[in-house]
Design a protein around this motif. Sequence first.
Motif, PDB file in Angstrom:
ATOM      1  N   VAL A  12      20.654 -28.824   0.138  1.00 26.02           N
ATOM      2  CA  VAL A  12      20.099 -30.138  -0.218  1.00 26.02           C
ATOM      3  C   VAL A  12      19.281 -30.010  -1.503  1.00 26.02           C
ATOM      4  N   GLY A  13      19.916 -29.419  -2.510  1.00 25.74           N
ATOM      5  CA  GLY A  13      19.327 -29.370  -3.846  1.00 25.74           C
ATOM      6  C   GLY A  13      19.496 -30.729  -4.503  1.00 25.74           C
ATOM      7  N   MET A  14      19.526 -30.727  -5.818  1.00 25.32           N
ATOM      8  CA  MET A  14      19.558 -32.004  -6.517  1.00 25.32           C
ATOM      9  C   MET A  14      20.780 -32.862  -6.156  1.00 25.32           C
ATOM     10  N   MET A  15      21.977 -32.281  -6.299  1.00 25.03           N
ATOM     11  CA  MET A  15      23.177 -33.072  -6.017  1.00 25.03           C
ATOM     12  C   MET A  15      23.302 -33.357  -4.519  1.00 25.03           C
ATOM     13  N   GLY A  16      22.920 -32.360  -3.713  1.00 23.40           N
ATOM     14  CA  GLY A  16      22.987 -32.554  -2.263  1.00 23.40           C
ATOM     15  C   GLY A  16      22.187 -33.774  -1.842  1.00 23.40           C
ATOM     16  N   SER A  39      20.578 -28.088   6.438  1.00 24.54           N
ATOM     17  CA  SER A  39      20.189 -26.674   6.394  1.00 24.54           C
ATOM     18  C   SER A  39      20.156 -26.253   4.931  1.00 24.54           C
ATOM     19  N   ASP A  40      19.150 -25.445   4.586  1.00 22.55           N
ATOM     20  CA  ASP A  40      19.054 -24.958   3.201  1.00 22.55           C
ATOM     21  C   ASP A  40      18.320 -23.627   3.250  1.00 22.55           C
ATOM     22  N   LEU A  41      18.683 -22.723   2.348  1.00 26.83           N
ATOM     23  CA  LEU A  41      17.999 -21.427   2.304  1.00 26.83           C
ATOM     24  C   LEU A  41      16.535 -21.583   1.926  1.00 26.83           C
ATOM     25  N   GLN A  42      16.156 -22.746   1.437  1.00 33.49           N
ATOM     26  CA  GLN A  42      14.740 -23.005   1.145  1.00 33.49           C
ATOM     27  C   GLN A  42      14.194 -23.900   2.261  1.00 33.49           C
ATOM     28  N   PRO A  43      13.527 -23.284   3.265  1.00 34.40           N
ATOM     29  CA  PRO A  43      13.104 -24.064   4.438  1.00 34.40           C
ATOM     30  C   PRO A  43      12.144 -25.201   4.101  1.00 34.40           C
ATOM     31  N   ASN A  60      18.818 -22.638  10.255  1.00 40.01           N
ATOM     32  CA  ASN A  60      19.699 -21.957   9.291  1.00 40.01           C
ATOM     33  C   ASN A  60      21.128 -22.499   9.440  1.00 40.01           C
ATOM     34  N   ASN A  61      22.020 -21.991   8.587  1.00 44.17           N
ATOM     35  CA  ASN A  61      23.415 -22.463   8.620  1.00 44.17           C
ATOM     36  C   ASN A  61      24.078 -22.142   9.959  1.00 44.17           C
ATOM     37  N   ALA A  62      23.776 -20.937  10.485  1.00 40.86           N
ATOM     38  CA  ALA A  62      24.430 -20.505  11.732  1.00 40.86           C
ATOM     39  C   ALA A  62      24.122 -21.494  12.850  1.00 40.86           C
ATOM     40  N   ILE A  76      26.976 -28.629  -0.363  1.00 41.25           N
ATOM     41  CA  ILE A  76      26.766 -28.896  -1.798  1.00 41.25           C
ATOM     42  C   ILE A  76      26.022 -27.723  -2.430  1.00 41.25           C
ATOM     43  N   GLN A  77      26.777 -26.927  -3.123  1.00 44.27           N
ATOM     44  CA  GLN A  77      26.341 -25.628  -3.612  1.00 44.27           C
ATOM     45  C   GLN A  77      26.790 -25.402  -5.036  1.00 44.27           C
ATOM     46  N   GLN A  78      26.146 -24.417  -5.675  1.00 39.33           N
ATOM     47  CA  GLN A  78      26.698 -23.878  -6.913  1.00 39.33           C
ATOM     48  C   GLN A  78      28.066 -23.288  -6.549  1.00 39.33           C
ATOM     49  N   TRP A  79      29.067 -23.437  -7.438  1.00 35.46           N
ATOM     50  CA  TRP A  79      30.437 -23.093  -7.044  1.00 35.46           C
ATOM     51  C   TRP A  79      30.637 -21.658  -6.549  1.00 35.46           C
ATOM     52  N   THR A  98      33.128 -30.093  -0.294  1.00 34.62           N
ATOM     53  CA  THR A  98      32.259 -29.362  -1.221  1.00 34.62           C
ATOM     54  C   THR A  98      32.220 -30.127  -2.541  1.00 34.62           C
ATOM     55  N   GLU A  99      31.311 -29.683  -3.393  1.00 34.23           N
ATOM     56  CA  GLU A  99      31.343 -30.181  -4.773  1.00 34.23           C
ATOM     57  C   GLU A  99      32.521 -29.510  -5.485  1.00 34.23           C
ATOM     58  N   LYS A 100      32.780 -29.945  -6.724  1.00 36.39           N
ATOM     59  CA  LYS A 100      33.764 -29.273  -7.544  1.00 36.39           C
ATOM     60  C   LYS A 100      33.091 -28.158  -8.324  1.00 36.39           C
ATOM     61  N   PRO A 101      33.784 -27.150  -8.820  1.00 36.31           N
ATOM     62  CA  PRO A 101      35.186 -26.858  -8.562  1.00 36.31           C
ATOM     63  C   PRO A 101      35.336 -26.274  -7.163  1.00 36.31           C
ATOM     64  N   PHE A 127      35.782 -34.378  -6.141  1.00 35.25           N
ATOM     65  CA  PHE A 127      36.200 -34.995  -7.406  1.00 35.25           C
ATOM     66  C   PHE A 127      36.043 -36.506  -7.255  1.00 35.25           C
ATOM     67  N   MET A 128      34.782 -36.949  -7.408  1.00 41.24           N
ATOM     68  CA  MET A 128      34.459 -38.341  -7.072  1.00 41.24           C
ATOM     69  C   MET A 128      35.105 -39.330  -8.020  1.00 41.24           C
ATOM     70  N   LYS A 129      35.535 -38.864  -9.225  1.00 40.84           N
ATOM     71  CA  LYS A 129      36.131 -39.811 -10.183  1.00 40.84           C
ATOM     72  C   LYS A 129      37.401 -40.448  -9.591  1.00 40.84           C
ATOM     73  N   ALA A 210      37.069 -29.165 -15.125  1.00 39.69           N
ATOM     74  CA  ALA A 210      37.734 -29.292 -13.820  1.00 39.69           C
ATOM     75  C   ALA A 210      37.954 -30.774 -13.538  1.00 39.69           C
ATOM     76  N   HIS A 211      36.973 -31.608 -13.890  1.00 44.61           N
ATOM     77  CA  HIS A 211      37.089 -33.055 -13.644  1.00 44.61           C
ATOM     78  C   HIS A 211      38.271 -33.647 -14.409  1.00 44.61           C
ATOM     79  N   ASN A 212      38.400 -33.264 -15.692  1.00 40.78           N
ATOM     80  CA  ASN A 212      39.431 -33.878 -16.531  1.00 40.78           C
ATOM     81  C   ASN A 212      40.826 -33.410 -16.115  1.00 40.78           C
TER      82      ASN A 212
HETATM   83  N1  LIG Z   1      30.572 -34.094  -9.450  1.00 44.84           N
HETATM   84  C1  LIG Z   1      29.772 -34.011 -10.489  1.00 44.84           C
HETATM   85  O1  LIG Z   1      29.877 -34.766 -11.454  1.00 44.84           O
HETATM   86  C2  LIG Z   1      28.719 -32.954 -10.508  1.00 44.84           C
HETATM   87  C3  LIG Z   1      27.611 -33.087 -11.337  1.00 44.84           C
HETATM   88  C4  LIG Z   1      26.652 -32.081 -11.311  1.00 44.84           C
HETATM   89  C5  LIG Z   1      26.791 -30.976 -10.488  1.00 44.84           C
HETATM   90  N2  LIG Z   1      27.895 -30.883  -9.685  1.00 44.84           N
HETATM   91  C6  LIG Z   1      28.097 -29.723  -8.801  1.00 44.84           C
HETATM   92  O2  LIG Z   1      27.102 -29.705  -7.799  1.00 44.84           O
HETATM   93  C7  LIG Z   1      26.731 -28.360  -7.568  1.00 44.84           C
HETATM   94  C8  LIG Z   1      25.386 -28.304  -6.893  1.00 44.84           C
HETATM   95  O3  LIG Z   1      24.409 -28.764  -7.782  1.00 44.84           O
HETATM   96  P1  LIG Z   1      22.868 -28.896  -7.384  1.00 44.84           P
HETATM   97  O4  LIG Z   1      22.184 -29.410  -8.590  1.00 44.84           O
HETATM   98  O5  LIG Z   1      22.730 -29.634  -6.096  1.00 44.84           O
HETATM   99  O6  LIG Z   1      22.477 -27.358  -7.124  1.00 44.84           O
HETATM  100  P2  LIG Z   1      21.135 -26.822  -6.528  1.00 44.84           P
HETATM  101  O7  LIG Z   1      21.055 -25.400  -6.921  1.00 44.84           O
HETATM  102  O8  LIG Z   1      20.028 -27.771  -6.852  1.00 44.84           O
HETATM  103  O9  LIG Z   1      21.363 -26.938  -4.940  1.00 44.84           O
HETATM  104  C9  LIG Z   1      21.923 -25.956  -4.146  1.00 44.84           C
HETATM  105  C10 LIG Z   1      21.076 -25.875  -2.870  1.00 44.84           C
HETATM  106  O10 LIG Z   1      21.720 -24.991  -1.970  1.00 44.84           O
HETATM  107  C11 LIG Z   1      20.742 -24.113  -1.416  1.00 44.84           C
HETATM  108  N3  LIG Z   1      21.451 -22.877  -1.035  1.00 44.84           N
HETATM  109  C12 LIG Z   1      21.831 -21.836  -1.806  1.00 44.84           C
HETATM  110  N4  LIG Z   1      22.520 -20.941  -1.074  1.00 44.84           N
HETATM  111  C13 LIG Z   1      22.578 -21.449   0.190  1.00 44.84           C
HETATM  112  C14 LIG Z   1      23.159 -21.002   1.396  1.00 44.84           C
HETATM  113  N5  LIG Z   1      23.832 -19.837   1.490  1.00 44.84           N
HETATM  114  N6  LIG Z   1      23.017 -21.753   2.494  1.00 44.84           N
HETATM  115  C15 LIG Z   1      22.323 -22.930   2.464  1.00 44.84           C
HETATM  116  N7  LIG Z   1      21.761 -23.405   1.335  1.00 44.84           N
HETATM  117  C16 LIG Z   1      21.876 -22.669   0.218  1.00 44.84           C
HETATM  118  C17 LIG Z   1      19.703 -23.927  -2.493  1.00 44.84           C
HETATM  119  O11 LIG Z   1      18.462 -23.558  -1.940  1.00 44.84           O
HETATM  120  C18 LIG Z   1      19.674 -25.312  -3.127  1.00 44.84           C
HETATM  121  O12 LIG Z   1      18.723 -26.144  -2.505  1.00 44.84           O
HETATM  122  C19 LIG Z   1      26.803 -27.740  -8.966  1.00 44.84           C
HETATM  123  O13 LIG Z   1      26.954 -26.368  -8.915  1.00 44.84           O
HETATM  124  C20 LIG Z   1      28.020 -28.415  -9.562  1.00 44.84           C
HETATM  125  O14 LIG Z   1      29.188 -27.678  -9.269  1.00 44.84           O
HETATM  126  C21 LIG Z   1      28.835 -31.848  -9.698  1.00 44.84           C
END
Ligand SMILES: NC(=O)c1ccc[n+]([C@@H]2O[C@H](COP(=O)([O-])OP(=O)(O)OC[C@H]3O[C@@H](n4cnc5c(N)ncnc54)[C@H](O)[C@@H]3O)[C@@H](O)[C@H]2O)c1
Length: 353
Positions: A12-16, A39-43, A60-62, A76-79, A98-101, A127-129, A210-212
């Motif tokens: 649940v980071g920024m995009m989450g 669930s997030d690794l940052q409680p 936790n995830n489990a 929603i994670q870094q790829w 998941t998010e892309k890619p 791929f929300m587009k 990846a989007h295009n």
């Molecule tokens: N579709 C779009 O146009 C678009 C735009 C921007 C970003 N994105 C994608 O969204 C992805 C996520 O972006 P974000 O800004 O939310 O990233 P972020 O780093 O803010 O969020 C990731 C979250 O996951 C948590 N995390 C990390 N490892 C974990 C694990 N093993 N288990 C549980 N939680 C865990 C982190 O603590 C963090 O809160 C980007 O990598 C990118 O691919 C897509």
Amino acid sequence: MAARPKIGFIGVGMMGQLAHLANYARLRDSGDCEIAGVSDLQPLLARAVGKKYNVHVYENNAQLLADPTVNAVVCIQQWPNNYQLVKQILQAGKSVLTEKPMVGRLDEAQELMALAREKGLLYAVGFMKRYDTGVELARQLLNEVRASDELGPLLSVDAQCDGGDWLQNTGTPIKVDNTTPLPPLCPTYPDGCTTPQQQAAYGYLVNIFAHNINLCHYLLGSEMTVYAAQFQADHSMQALLRHEGVPVTVRGASSFSPDWREYTTFTFQRGELIIKTPVPMNRQQAARVIVTRSSQRGYVTTEYHAPIDWAFFREAQGFVRALTGEQLLRAPAETCLWDVRVMERIIQIAEVL
Ligand SMILES: NC(=O)c1ccc[n+]([C@@H]2O[C@H](COP(=O)([O-])OP(=O)(O)OC[C@H]3O[C@@H](n4cnc5c(N)ncnc54)[C@H](O)[C@@H]3O)[C@@H](O)[C@H]2O)c1
């Protein structure tokens, strides 16, 4: 599947928060789905987000994956985290978005897709587009002009993204002061993508283009082939592809602008169709579609405005409806895997300067 699927969130980071959980919270409030929890690794972050959206927080995830009431997970994670987490989610018997890619390598994508099939689960990529109302209209118009031959044969496709301010009025995600250090990301790359320059170029490719590539696949209907590519590390790129004999260019540069500059142009012998896709995080925009047709008096240009609705919200709606069986996924792993194959090929043959 229940009439109201119960969905858990991993990450649940920024995009989450802003592009996903906020939209599912709307769907929960309208009675379309339930939110099992986050669930997030940052409680501390998980707790703060759980409080804001009034949802349960798993330890936790489990614990989330062991919850038998959870039907699906929005992860929603870094790829680089996608491969391991999606595998765990599917093995736990939950559908996933998941998010892309999708992932970094084709063999990973194939393995995950096979696992989803074997388990009879949905595997959606963000791929929300594909859910944008303007893209929906453009696809309809494109299919019509191609079927009627109104504009003559398709001569070329050009997909361009020069970026710009992608956030605009997006709002601010919850952040916590005491962040827990996260394990380092371990991206996996296609064979042959070994130098720092190649890996930076691949990161740029999979994050932006990846989007295009995905949009071209969606609009053209089948997989493209790649025959040349060039990158200036992660500053600019161009790739030459082909679809059924028609040349397709994917290109762009990483530059600053208050606008978002992303265009997909279909050039026909007697006209063209341009899709201007909007700022990704702007809730108040849809793609604009501009069609130019030749006529006896000259050229006539029509600009189409589809109803405003946020592509990310429609994507969430689409995932919920796919879970209930009302609608097919618009960006399933099966077709998003084409992008992974194309991106692997691009980086493997690219000249990286
Ligand atoms: N579709 C779009 O146009 C678009 C735009 C921007 C970003 N994105 C994608 O969204 C992805 C996520 O972006 P974000 O800004 O939310 O990233 P972020 O780093 O803010 O969020 C990731 C979250 O996951 C948590 N995390 C990390 N490892 C974990 C694990 N093993 N288990 C549980 N939680 C865990 C982190 O603590 C963090 O809160 C980007 O990598 C990118 O691919 C897509």
